[in-house]
Design a protein around this motif. Structure first.
Motif, PDB file in Angstrom:
ATOM      1  N   ALA A 165       0.965  -1.223   0.079  1.00 58.34           N
ATOM      2  CA  ALA A 165      -0.064  -0.043  -0.166  1.00 58.34           C
ATOM      3  C   ALA A 165       0.889   1.256  -0.073  1.00 58.34           C
ATOM      4  N   ASN A 166       2.161   1.094   0.308  1.00 57.85           N
ATOM      5  CA  ASN A 166       3.099   2.366   0.613  1.00 57.85           C
ATOM      6  C   ASN A 166       4.096   2.170  -0.764  1.00 57.85           C
ATOM      7  N   GLY A 167       3.703   1.551  -1.747  1.00 55.19           N
ATOM      8  CA  GLY A 167       4.418   1.336  -3.198  1.00 55.19           C
ATOM      9  C   GLY A 167       5.579   0.479  -2.875  1.00 55.19           C
ATOM     10  N   GLY A 168       5.549  -0.387  -1.794  1.00 49.08           N
ATOM     11  CA  GLY A 168       6.688  -1.707  -2.094  1.00 49.08           C
ATOM     12  C   GLY A 168       6.494  -2.686  -2.985  1.00 49.08           C
ATOM     13  N   VAL A 169       7.680  -3.275  -3.673  1.00 52.57           N
ATOM     14  CA  VAL A 169       7.536  -4.233  -4.558  1.00 52.57           C
ATOM     15  C   VAL A 169       8.499  -5.321  -4.255  1.00 52.57           C
ATOM     16  N   LEU A 170       8.119  -6.509  -4.115  1.00 54.57           N
ATOM     17  CA  LEU A 170       8.791  -7.632  -3.694  1.00 54.57           C
ATOM     18  C   LEU A 170       9.868  -7.769  -4.525  1.00 54.57           C
ATOM     19  N   VAL A 171      11.195  -7.896  -4.070  1.00 50.36           N
ATOM     20  CA  VAL A 171      12.462  -7.942  -4.595  1.00 50.36           C
ATOM     21  C   VAL A 171      12.873  -9.530  -4.483  1.00 50.36           C
ATOM     22  N   GLY A 172      12.422 -10.295  -3.487  1.00 52.54           N
ATOM     23  CA  GLY A 172      12.669 -11.733  -3.638  1.00 52.54           C
ATOM     24  C   GLY A 172      12.590 -12.373  -2.125  1.00 52.54           C
ATOM     25  N   GLN A 173      12.943 -13.634  -2.261  1.00 53.35           N
ATOM     26  CA  GLN A 173      13.138 -14.228  -1.075  1.00 53.35           C
ATOM     27  C   GLN A 173      14.453 -14.661  -0.741  1.00 53.35           C
ATOM     28  N   PHE A 174      14.559 -14.681   0.589  1.00 55.38           N
ATOM     29  CA  PHE A 174      15.941 -15.027   1.176  1.00 55.38           C
ATOM     30  C   PHE A 174      15.940 -15.611   2.321  1.00 55.38           C
ATOM     31  N   ASP A 175      17.074 -16.240   2.826  1.00 49.57           N
ATOM     32  CA  ASP A 175      17.069 -16.899   4.151  1.00 49.57           C
ATOM     33  C   ASP A 175      17.688 -15.876   5.217  1.00 49.57           C
ATOM     34  N   LYS A 176      17.053 -15.764   6.407  1.00 48.62           N
ATOM     35  CA  LYS A 176      17.669 -14.888   7.249  1.00 48.62           C
ATOM     36  C   LYS A 176      18.907 -15.243   7.829  1.00 48.62           C
ATOM     37  N   SER A 177      19.583 -14.482   8.397  1.00 47.40           N
ATOM     38  CA  SER A 177      21.034 -14.842   8.887  1.00 47.40           C
ATOM     39  C   SER A 177      20.718 -15.622  10.080  1.00 47.40           C
ATOM     40  N   PRO A 178      21.789 -16.402  10.585  1.00 49.82           N
ATOM     41  CA  PRO A 178      21.667 -17.255  11.720  1.00 49.82           C
ATOM     42  C   PRO A 178      21.498 -16.231  12.968  1.00 49.82           C
ATOM     43  N   HIS A 179      21.968 -14.903  12.974  1.00 52.19           N
ATOM     44  CA  HIS A 179      21.658 -13.919  13.760  1.00 52.19           C
ATOM     45  C   HIS A 179      20.165 -13.849  14.096  1.00 52.19           C
ATOM     46  N   TYR A 180      19.331 -14.032  13.203  1.00 51.06           N
ATOM     47  CA  TYR A 180      17.802 -13.750  13.366  1.00 51.06           C
ATOM     48  C   TYR A 180      16.989 -15.099  13.413  1.00 51.06           C
ATOM     49  N   GLY A 181      17.889 -16.213  13.600  1.00 48.99           N
ATOM     50  CA  GLY A 181      17.461 -17.499  13.526  1.00 48.99           C
ATOM     51  C   GLY A 181      17.151 -18.325  12.221  1.00 48.99           C
ATOM     52  N   GLY A 182      17.522 -17.793  11.304  1.00 53.53           N
ATOM     53  CA  GLY A 182      17.566 -18.476   9.942  1.00 53.53           C
ATOM     54  C   GLY A 182      16.148 -18.249   9.521  1.00 53.53           C
TER      55      GLY A 182
END
Length: 188
Positions: A160-177
């Motif tokens: 709703a604020n103009g965001g466009v999906l760039v892609g999927q990724f795996d979170k770093s282990p710092h954030y639990g993956g």
């Protein structure tokens, strides 16, 4: 949603923030209740210091503790409280001076959390629009936000604020993956 504004954390608004924490809400969507308990302890120990800790507009050389306990340099940034006459949630914005890029340990420029009793009322959408104005004023050409694949309400706020999906990724282990989605909002 009309009437939503962002307020700078202050002792004036702190009781409403504290009440939300006491009801089980947390602005930290990674660490949840553990983060809420830590913030309540910091508020009890020194309310003014807690409020002051929510804004760092210049590089400071300080470090932050990531969810896994690792230390990393603190980026300039701030938190604002979402307000519609009552406390609605929190939104944070961080950036790296001189570039729109972020270090690998930062998931996105902007993160937000709305209290459950205010969800679905447009608070996050309005708050994000206000922070995007500030990001634009700071000269950033774009900002990135991340969500989990199942967080459809947050994805709708970003879109709703103009965001466009760039892609999927795996979170770093710092954030639990785990899987996450990266969104970009063009500010030019």
């Amino acid at each position: 949603m009309s009437g939503v504004r962002l307020v700078r954390p202050s002792l004036e608004f702190l009781p409403a923030y504290k009440a939300a924490l006491e009801r089980g809400w947390s602005a930290d969507n990674v660490r949840g209740s553990a983060a809420a308990e830590e913030e309540l302890a910091r508020i009890a120990a020194d309310p003014a210091a807690f409020v002051a800790s929510l804004e760092h507009l210049e590089p400071s050389g300080e470090t932050i503790t990531l969810p896994d306990g690792a230390k990393a340099p603190r980026l300039p940034g701030y938190r604002r409280w979402i307000w519609d006459g009552e406390f609605c949630g929190s939104i944070g914005f961080r950036w790296q001076p001189g570039t729109a890029e972020l270090p690998s340990y930062v998931l996105g420029h902007i993160g937000y959390a709305v209290v459950p009793w205010k969800e679905g009322r447009g608070c996050a959408k309005a708050a994000l629009a206000l922070v995007l104005e500030d990001a634009r004023a700071r000269g950033l050409p774009w900002v990135e936000l991340t969500t989990t694949p199942d967080n459809i309400p947050s994805q709708r706020v970003i879109e709703a604020n103009g965001g466009v999906l760039v892609g999927q990724f795996d979170k770093s282990p710092h954030y639990g993956g785990g899987p996450a989605l990266r969104w970009r909002v063009d500010l030019t």
